[in-house]
Motif scaffolding. Structure first.
Motif, mmCIF file in Angstrom:
data_model
loop_
_atom_site.group_PDB
_atom_site.id
_atom_site.type_symbol
_atom_site.label_atom_id
_atom_site.label_comp_id
_atom_site.label_asym_id
_atom_site.label_seq_id
_atom_site.Cartn_x
_atom_site.Cartn_y
_atom_site.Cartn_z
ATOM 1 N N ASN A 40 0.823 -1.216 0.000
ATOM 2 C CA ASN A 40 0.000 0.000 0.000
ATOM 3 C C ASN A 40 0.855 1.263 0.000
ATOM 4 O O ASN A 40 0.537 2.233 -0.682
ATOM 5 C CB ASN A 40 -0.962 -0.001 1.188
ATOM 6 N N ALA A 41 1.954 1.258 0.749
ATOM 7 C CA ALA A 41 2.840 2.425 0.784
ATOM 8 C C ALA A 41 3.458 2.672 -0.586
ATOM 9 O O ALA A 41 3.507 3.810 -1.065
ATOM 10 C CB ALA A 41 3.929 2.232 1.835
ATOM 11 N N ALA A 42 3.938 1.617 -1.226
ATOM 12 C CA ALA A 42 4.547 1.767 -2.553
ATOM 13 C C ALA A 42 3.527 2.263 -3.571
ATOM 14 O O ALA A 42 3.821 3.166 -4.364
ATOM 15 C CB ALA A 42 5.153 0.440 -3.007
ATOM 16 N N LEU A 43 2.322 1.711 -3.533
ATOM 17 C CA LEU A 43 1.291 2.115 -4.492
ATOM 18 C C LEU A 43 0.762 3.520 -4.215
ATOM 19 O O LEU A 43 0.358 4.223 -5.143
ATOM 20 C CB LEU A 43 0.148 1.106 -4.493
ATOM 21 N N ARG A 44 0.778 3.912 -2.969
ATOM 22 C CA ARG A 44 0.360 5.279 -2.651
ATOM 23 C C ARG A 44 1.362 6.287 -3.222
ATOM 24 O O ARG A 44 1.000 7.369 -3.669
ATOM 25 C CB ARG A 44 0.241 5.447 -1.143
ATOM 26 N N TYR A 45 2.619 5.893 -3.217
ATOM 27 C CA TYR A 45 3.678 6.727 -3.791
ATOM 28 C C TYR A 45 3.535 6.805 -5.317
ATOM 29 O O TYR A 45 3.614 7.870 -5.905
ATOM 30 C CB TYR A 45 5.041 6.166 -3.390
#
Length: 103
Positions: A40-45
């Motif tokens: 989720n963190a990577a995709l939010r970026y």
């Protein structure tokens, strides 16, 4: 046992920890939390930096682009999984078949 296979920008997590009964397994819960939070963190970026598939007992992550921030997120995820594997050796195993960041 949970198996984390790392090979050529792909990470596959399969299996169940079998540490405790379903719904009470702290190793499965920890692994799931680490992996899903990292995805989720990577995709939010950046929504285009990786893709993933999730099914019962399996998560497949394909890293599409080498990016410094995504490296930090994914390396942190793998470090946390390695720490979990050190504590619960019978329940989670990390297998590195190739370099994650090699083109």
């Amino acid at each position: 046992m949970i198996k984390v296979n790392i090979n050529n920008r792909q990470i596959t997590i399969t299996g169940h920890a079998d540490y405790a009964d379903y719904g009470k397994d702290i190793v499965c819960a920890s692994c799931s939390s680490i992996v899903i939070t990292s995805i989720n963190a990577a995709l939010r970026y950046d929504k285009n930096v990786l893709n993933y598939e999730e099914a019962e007992g399996r998560i497949f992550i394909n890293i599409l682009r080498d990016d410094e921030f995504v490296r930090i997120i994914i390396d942190n995820m793998l470090t946390m999984l390695e720490e979990l594997a050190l504590t619960y050796k019978k329940n989670i195993k990390i297998v590195k078949e190739g370099s994650l960041w090699t083109l």
